[in-house]
Motif scaffolding. Sequence first.
Motif, short mmCIF file in Angstrom:
data_model
loop_
_atom_site.label_atom_id
_atom_site.label_comp_id
_atom_site.label_asym_id
_atom_site.label_seq_id
_atom_site.Cartn_x
_atom_site.Cartn_y
_atom_site.Cartn_z
N VAL A 17 0.84 -1.20 0.00
CA VAL A 17 0.00 0.00 0.00
C VAL A 17 0.87 1.25 0.00
N VAL A 18 1.93 1.24 0.78
CA VAL A 18 2.85 2.38 0.83
C VAL A 18 3.49 2.59 -0.55
N ALA A 19 3.86 1.50 -1.20
CA ALA A 19 4.54 1.58 -2.50
C ALA A 19 3.60 1.91 -3.64
N ALA A 20 2.37 1.41 -3.58
CA ALA A 20 1.43 1.59 -4.70
C ALA A 20 0.00 1.65 -4.17
N ASP A 21 -0.34 2.78 -3.59
CA ASP A 21 -1.67 2.91 -2.99
C ASP A 21 -2.80 3.00 -4.01
N ASP A 22 -2.45 3.16 -5.27
CA ASP A 22 -3.45 3.12 -6.32
C ASP A 22 -3.72 1.70 -6.80
N VAL A 23 -2.87 0.76 -6.39
CA VAL A 23 -3.02 -0.64 -6.78
C VAL A 23 -3.54 -1.47 -5.61
N PHE A 24 -3.09 -1.17 -4.39
CA PHE A 24 -3.46 -1.94 -3.20
C PHE A 24 -4.07 -1.06 -2.12
N ASP A 25 -4.88 -1.68 -1.29
CA ASP A 25 -5.39 -1.09 -0.06
C ASP A 25 -5.34 -2.19 0.99
N GLN A 26 -5.75 -1.88 2.21
CA GLN A 26 -5.82 -2.88 3.27
C GLN A 26 -7.21 -2.89 3.87
N ASP A 27 -7.67 -4.09 4.25
CA ASP A 27 -8.95 -4.19 4.93
C ASP A 27 -8.78 -3.88 6.41
N ASP A 28 -9.82 -4.01 7.20
CA ASP A 28 -9.76 -3.67 8.62
C ASP A 28 -8.77 -4.51 9.41
N ASP A 29 -8.43 -5.70 8.90
CA ASP A 29 -7.46 -6.57 9.57
C ASP A 29 -6.04 -6.36 9.05
N GLY A 30 -5.87 -5.44 8.11
CA GLY A 30 -4.55 -5.18 7.55
C GLY A 30 -4.19 -6.02 6.34
N ILE A 31 -5.08 -6.91 5.93
CA ILE A 31 -4.82 -7.77 4.78
C ILE A 31 -4.97 -6.94 3.50
N ALA A 32 -4.04 -7.15 2.57
CA ALA A 32 -4.05 -6.40 1.32
C ALA A 32 -5.30 -6.72 0.49
N VAL A 33 -5.76 -5.69 -0.20
CA VAL A 33 -6.89 -5.79 -1.12
C VAL A 33 -6.42 -5.20 -2.44
N LEU A 34 -6.67 -5.92 -3.52
CA LEU A 34 -6.26 -5.48 -4.85
C LEU A 34 -7.30 -4.51 -5.40
N LEU A 35 -6.88 -3.28 -5.68
CA LEU A 35 -7.78 -2.27 -6.22
C LEU A 35 -7.78 -2.25 -7.74
N ASP A 36 -6.62 -2.51 -8.34
CA ASP A 36 -6.48 -2.42 -9.79
C ASP A 36 -5.65 -3.60 -10.30
#
Length: 66
Positions: A17-36
Amino acid sequence: MKVTLDQDKCVASGQCVVAADDVFDQDDDGIAVLLDPTPPSDRARTARCARPASSSACSRPSRRHV
């Protein structure tokens, strides 16, 4: 370039998320979520290099020669 994410391998560090916040986000548990799943190749490479647990991967679409 195509990006995939295996949430089972995610260690919730947030580096993707830090490196590519337009590609990834995190859910409430901190697990990565793919945005794009198909970001520009430079963003995909940046995100791929930041993942500590090999939970994401990048691949180029196959090119057909006609």
